[in-house]
Design an enzyme around this catalytic site. Sequence first.
Site, PDB file in Angstrom:
ATOM      1  N   HIS A  55      -8.123 -10.305   1.441  1.00 53.20           N
ATOM      2  CA  HIS A  55      -7.914 -11.393   2.394  1.00 53.20           C
ATOM      3  C   HIS A  55      -9.281 -12.023   2.624  1.00 53.20           C
ATOM      4  O   HIS A  55     -10.279 -11.301   2.750  1.00 53.20           O
ATOM      5  CB  HIS A  55      -7.335 -10.888   3.717  1.00 53.20           C
ATOM      6  N   GLU A  97      -2.625 -12.714  -1.654  1.00 52.26           N
ATOM      7  CA  GLU A  97      -1.346 -13.349  -1.288  1.00 52.26           C
ATOM      8  C   GLU A  97      -1.596 -14.458  -0.264  1.00 52.26           C
ATOM      9  O   GLU A  97      -1.133 -14.363   0.875  1.00 52.26           O
ATOM     10  CB  GLU A  97      -0.322 -12.315  -0.780  1.00 52.26           C
TER      11      GLU A  97
END
Length: 340
Positions: free
Chosen positions: A255, A293
């Site tokens: 992230h 993601e």
Amino acid sequence: MPFDAASTPLSLPRWHSLQGDETGSRLSLTLEGRPLIQVRLVPADPVQVHLETVCPDRGAQALWAACYWLLSRDPACQRLAWHVPKAPAWVPSLLASGLLVPSEQAHVLICERALFWQLPQPWLGEVQSGVYPQQMQISNGKRHPRRPPKPRGEVYRRFDVRLGAWVSLRTLEVEQDLARFNRWQNEPRVAHFWQEQGSLEQHREYLSKLEADPHTLTLIGCFDDEPFAYFEAYWAKEDRIAPFYPADDYDRGIHMLVGEQAHRGPHKVASWMSALVHYLFLDDPRTQRVVAEPRADNGKMIGYMHDQCFHCDKEFDFPHKRAALMILGRERFFDRCTLV
């Protein structure tokens, strides 16, 4: 160009200044005014590097420095053919490390770019004597390898020749970094994608939970030791992403958050993203993929990731967002690697 020829494999790099003088076909490197190595270069594919003189007590480090110099100045250069007569005593250690590989030609050894950038030193601040042993366990219903203890402090440092700046990663310290993290998360630009805006106490709780979670490592990215970004690196096998693709035991996920406006832009992303991925592949050689993601509508970040050789495998739905599954394989990262 920064380099420390005196560092031992288990010590933190003490970065000094490596200087080069290229006259005609000869390259001479000096370290703090002391001659280190001189080679004669013959343009070809691969580049022919003829060893002429080398500092006798720093032979292995000197040859590493010359490889670094030549590969860093030309990202398109994929291999160097070293002509090393008499096979000095330090050659076997370089063959054992993978810095050099044999060729079919007598007294010629090859340095492969794809192998060079997989060597853990001097990029990692600490190198363990081997990979962490594997023992499978089950946590929260997920079977995965036992994870090693988390590192503390600086874990990665590299001089980015294109930027003319150091890019480094260190572990987040809650008390030291809480106010900075809080400020970044409350930036509207960041909050739009992360949706983690909140108070200092909320963020203290958020970071403390991650600190106690063995599958996630929180990192601060720095340029010239100035913090500019926050990263989470996680083991994908025990993460929420695992049900959405066939996660391997040592896949890592990321992230990413750039908090400082002054360090945004494609050239900065290319530096820190490649550093982050490089670190994760070096941290455990069993890691074959790095995944991410981002929100499927975050076109800018997805575009940056495409530029760094990630590919979009598919889109899928988390409970809180529609995500794009971005994947970068180890082989693809190091094959024709553009690190400098």
